[in-house]
Design an enzyme around this catalytic site. Structure first.
Site, short mmCIF file in Angstrom:
data_model
loop_
_atom_site.label_atom_id
_atom_site.label_comp_id
_atom_site.label_asym_id
_atom_site.label_seq_id
_atom_site.Cartn_x
_atom_site.Cartn_y
_atom_site.Cartn_z
N ASP A 305 43.57 45.42 74.52
CA ASP A 305 44.70 45.71 73.65
C ASP A 305 45.70 44.56 73.79
OD1 ASP A 305 46.39 47.11 71.94
OD2 ASP A 305 47.43 48.06 73.61
N THR A 307 49.33 44.64 73.19
CA THR A 307 50.60 45.04 73.79
C THR A 307 50.36 45.62 75.18
OG1 THR A 307 51.42 45.54 71.59
CG2 THR A 307 52.71 46.34 73.45
N ASP A 539 46.87 50.32 77.74
CA ASP A 539 47.93 51.03 78.48
C ASP A 539 48.56 52.14 77.66
OD1 ASP A 539 49.27 49.53 76.60
OD2 ASP A 539 50.90 48.95 77.94
#
Length: 801
Positions: A305, A307, A539
């Protein structure tokens, strides 16, 4: 609190009082369950002491002790070593993991006496009021008492990926998590009654679960078990049918059976795994399942991912670009939106920091951010209905403002649109037509260690796929700054219609934007269908489904509790750069276990073969050959050619990339090496054995001759297994050679181990047979390398280990 007075407004606002909490603790109505379902001390002791190998050795040890030859029972020390070393390493790993799991556990926000504070899950009691927001995991079963646009993902429980809207009075189950909105729930089931306790017990056990490495070893041990039966029966018959005394026959039988069991193989595997977990623990890496180390070493695709993984979670406002009359009050609107959202995400938190003056507007409806709809908003009555979200979602494709946002996004910046909505944000079909008011430009920092990590994976031929819910061009700009291949051609996942096209694109492209949680999951599945071993890092809540389906799920410690609960590996330091260390640790474990497996299985092969060859003459009517070795000979051979070097090699650095085919690769080396060693040893023994009328000295000299042949070839096999050589490996082999030689020349050890190399002719025969065996083993190694297309090296490259 009485049942009938639960649920009053005052109870919900204030939560339980200290006295009510104390009452429930006294009644045992707490959530006091183990933070981690690790094995207890007794379970660890029992698992390491009462093993099949220890049982076999225990019986053989008792047999030898009954003969009165205590020194021949030295192999009994393996029972202690197998048990103690395994227990110590697992207890160390347990202590490290339990300590780290406390750091990484989800801490719910509990409301008591009108004050909200984070508490460990085991301090929650029945009837506690627990607040929840996006990303929060529901830690106990409960009943919703307050909800604002609350959506809960129950996919971990039901398999249904669509979020479920929750209203006051609805039930929520532990194990689910919040994807949008906020609210509070009252704990109704705590402790072992809650689903979370069962989930933790099943998902977080400290156990060596199935893996290719351990599965391969299990298959090898199963085959060895079948070989032990005929070889052992033949050995027993041969020893007892000769003219030997019973004690001598029993010693020969035990000497034949002991080396057939690869007693240290499982032990070394457990040690290597456990040491790996402890090493990674020191790097703030929580390994929920031991084989996850092995799994990540086999990964050839990492889906990351953007971010929170490649970039830092924290953001800051870079620029505000207003448009027209609606843009005149953009700053006040943004401040009002920040105040209206009780659980702002990173973008809204950055806006709140930049626009701190609360205009005092009253929100009549709030729509928290959802990764599915890509926008958030609030309605303020006469002040209007306002939304904040992705320009390419809220505006039409021909909008000039959208085009401007895309131009800004190509620079790697995050761009949000502030717009006035046509409808109230909680209305059906909201937000309707959106009139642009301003573009909010946010800056996101790329992690300083991200490029080095991406470069590392490139050198290791591990493909990195950036899969993000953000604008595709923005994601591409970040990926391009890391020199990721094909980053200049990002793919907008919304343009990928069916799963088939998505699967084709994920195989070739590297950067994807506007990916929904369901698409992330589909991408992982598509890569797996193409034969890839996939690791997924993330996350956020939107990463959970993909993390769950990936071969290895890696979560950031600062991410949502939901991601940490489904991941096999949690990076508590939130550093993507920790992954190379995990990969290296996995490669060390796999490569070294493969090495030591070759040593142990070579011993098994030559032991079984030697027992059969010694026993055959007696079966066909020829003179019975006594087994050439005593149990003490087997012990010293194991010390210097396998045990000590295997322990050192199992913990040494090893950067070789993990490959499939562990069993076949090990057996291709172990079988020819074992056959050559066994035949050479037998030949040297037969050439010098003087028959049943031999004197005791001649018998000892024949046994010594066979042992010299065996140890010499076994040390050469060790040298092959240790390749490519580094200085410390050469030193290790040299030490083993010197110690082995001293056993034959020091008077004390000659007497202790019944060794006599004084017959020059016999010793010369031993070395000639050993030399022939060494040549054959060496040829087998080079031929195997050529057949497999490997470039074999004797010495390590400069600086390599």
């Amino acid at each position: 609190m009485a049942v009938e007075d639960r649920g009053t407004a005052g109870d919900i606002v204030r939560g339980l009082s200290a006295a009510q909490v104390a009452e429930r603790i006294a009644d045992g109505r707490t959530n006091d369950v183990p933070v981690r379902a690790s094995r207890g001390v007794w379970d660890i002791v029992r698992a390491n002491v009462f093993t099949r190998i220890n049982a076999i050795f225990g019986v053989l040890f008792v047999i030898v002790m009954s003969t009165g030859y205590w020194i021949d029972g030295m192999f009994g020390g393996l029972i202690i070593a197998n048990s103690v070393v395994g227990m110590v390493q697992e207890l160390r790993a347990k202590r490290t993991l339990d300590r780290l799991s406390i750091v990484g556990q989800a801490k719910p926000t509990v409301r008591r006496d009108g004050v909200s504070s984070e508490l460990p899950p085991n301090q929650v009691v029945a009837d506690d009021i627990i607040e929840m927001g996006p990303g929060d995991q529901i830690v106990v079963d409960g009943e919703v008492v307050a909800a604002e646009a609350l959506e809960v993902d129950e996919s971990l429980l039901t398999g249904e990926s669509d979020p479920v809207v929750k209203e006051p009075g609805d039930a929520v189950l532990s194990g689910s998590f919040v994807v949008a909105g906020s609210g509070a729930y009252r704990a109704t089931k705590v402790g072992k009654e809650a689903y979370a306790a069962k989930l933790a017990d099943e998902a977080s056990k400290f156990t060596l679960v199935k893996s290719e490495l351990r599965g391969g070893i299990d298959r090898i041990l199963k085959v060895i078990t079948y070989l032990l039966i005929p070889a052992g029966a033949l050995s027993i018959y041969n020893q007892l049918s000769g003219n030997q005394d019973l004690p001598e026959a029993l010693r020969g039988m035990v000497a034949a059976l002991v080396p057939m069991v690869p007693e240290g193989l499982v032990l070394m595997t457990s040690i290597a795994f456990a040491v790996g977990v402890v090493r990674l623990g020191r790097r703030q890496c929580l390994v929920n399942e031991l084989p996850a180390i092995e799994g990540l070493a086999r990964v050839d695709v990492v889906c990351a991912d953007k971010t929170g993984t490649l970039t830092e979670n924290a953001m800051k406002l870079g620029e505000l670009r207003p448009f027209g009359a609606n843009g005149e009050h953009a700053a006040r609107v943004l401040a009002a939106l920040a105040v209206a959202d009780p659980r702002p995400n990173a973008s809204l938190a950055a806006i709140a920091e930049a626009f701190a003056d609360d205009p005092g507007w009253t929100a009549t409806a709030v729509a928290p951010f959802s990764s599915a709809r890509k926008w958030s908003g609030a309605s303020f009555g006469e002040e209007g209905d306002w939304v904040l979200g992705a320009p390419d979602v809220l505006l039409s494709s021909d909008s000039e403002v959208r085009a401007e946002a895309e131009r800004i996004g190509e620079q790697g910046l995050r761009v949000l649109l502030l717009g006035r909505a046509e409808q109230a944000v909680d209305a059906q079909g909201a937000p309707g037509v959106v009139t642009p008011a301003a573009l909010v430009v946010l800056e996101q920092k790329v992690r300083p260690d991200a490029k080095d990590t991406v470069d590392y994976f490139a050198t290791q031929k591990v493909a990195v796929k950036v899969i993000s819910g953000d604008n595709a061009k923005s994601v591409g700009a970040v990926a391009a700054s890391l020199d990721l291949p094909h980053a200049e051609q990002p793919v907008d996942a919304r343009t990928l219609g069916d799963d088939k096209r998505l699967g084709e694109e994920v195989e070739t492209a590297s950067v994807f934007g506007r990916v929904t949680p369901a698409q992330k999951r589909t991408m992982v599945g598509a890569l797996q269908e193409h034969g890839h071993t996939v690791a997924m890092t993330g996350d956020g809540v939107n990463d959970v489904l993909a993390l769950k389906d990936a071969d290895i799920g890696v979560a950031m410690g600062a991410g949502s509790p939901a991601t940490r609960s489904v991941a096999q590996i949690v990076l508590l330091d939130n550093k993507f750069a920790t992954l190379p260390h995990v990969v290296a640790e996995g490669r060390r474990v796999i490569g070294n276990i493969e090495r030591v497996s070759t040593l142990f299985l070579t011993k098994t092969v030559y032991s079984v073969l030697l027992a059969i060859m010694v026993g055959v003459p007696g079966l066909i009517g020829l003179d019975v050959l006594p087994y050439p070795f005593l149990p003490r000979h087997v012990t010293i051979t194991g010390w210097f050619t396998i045990g000590v070097p295997a322990f050192v090699l199992s913990l040494a650095p090893n950067a070789e990339r993990a490959r499939p085919g562990f069993v076949s690769r090990v057996m291709r080396m172990a079988v020819p090496a074992g056959v050559v060693t066994g035949v050479a040893c037998f030949v040297s023994y037969v050439l010098v054995y003087k028959g049943q009328g031999a004197t005791e000295t001649e018998t000892i000299q024949a046994s010594t001759t066979a042992l010299i042949t065996l140890i010499t070839i076994a040390l050469w096999v060790l040298s092959i297994v240790a390749r490519p050589f580094a200085w410390w490996k050469v030193g290790l082999i040299a030490i083993m050679v010197v110690l082995s030689a001293l056993m034959f020349v020091v008077p004390l050890t000659q007497e202790l181990f019944l060794l006599d190399p004084s017959n020059g002719a016999d010793t010369a025969i031993a070395f000639v047979c050993a030399a022939v065996g060494i040549v054959l083993v060496e040829l087998a190694w080079w031929i195997d390398g050529r057949r497999r297309g490997e470039r074999r090296r004797v010495f390590a490259l400069s600086g390599a280990s």
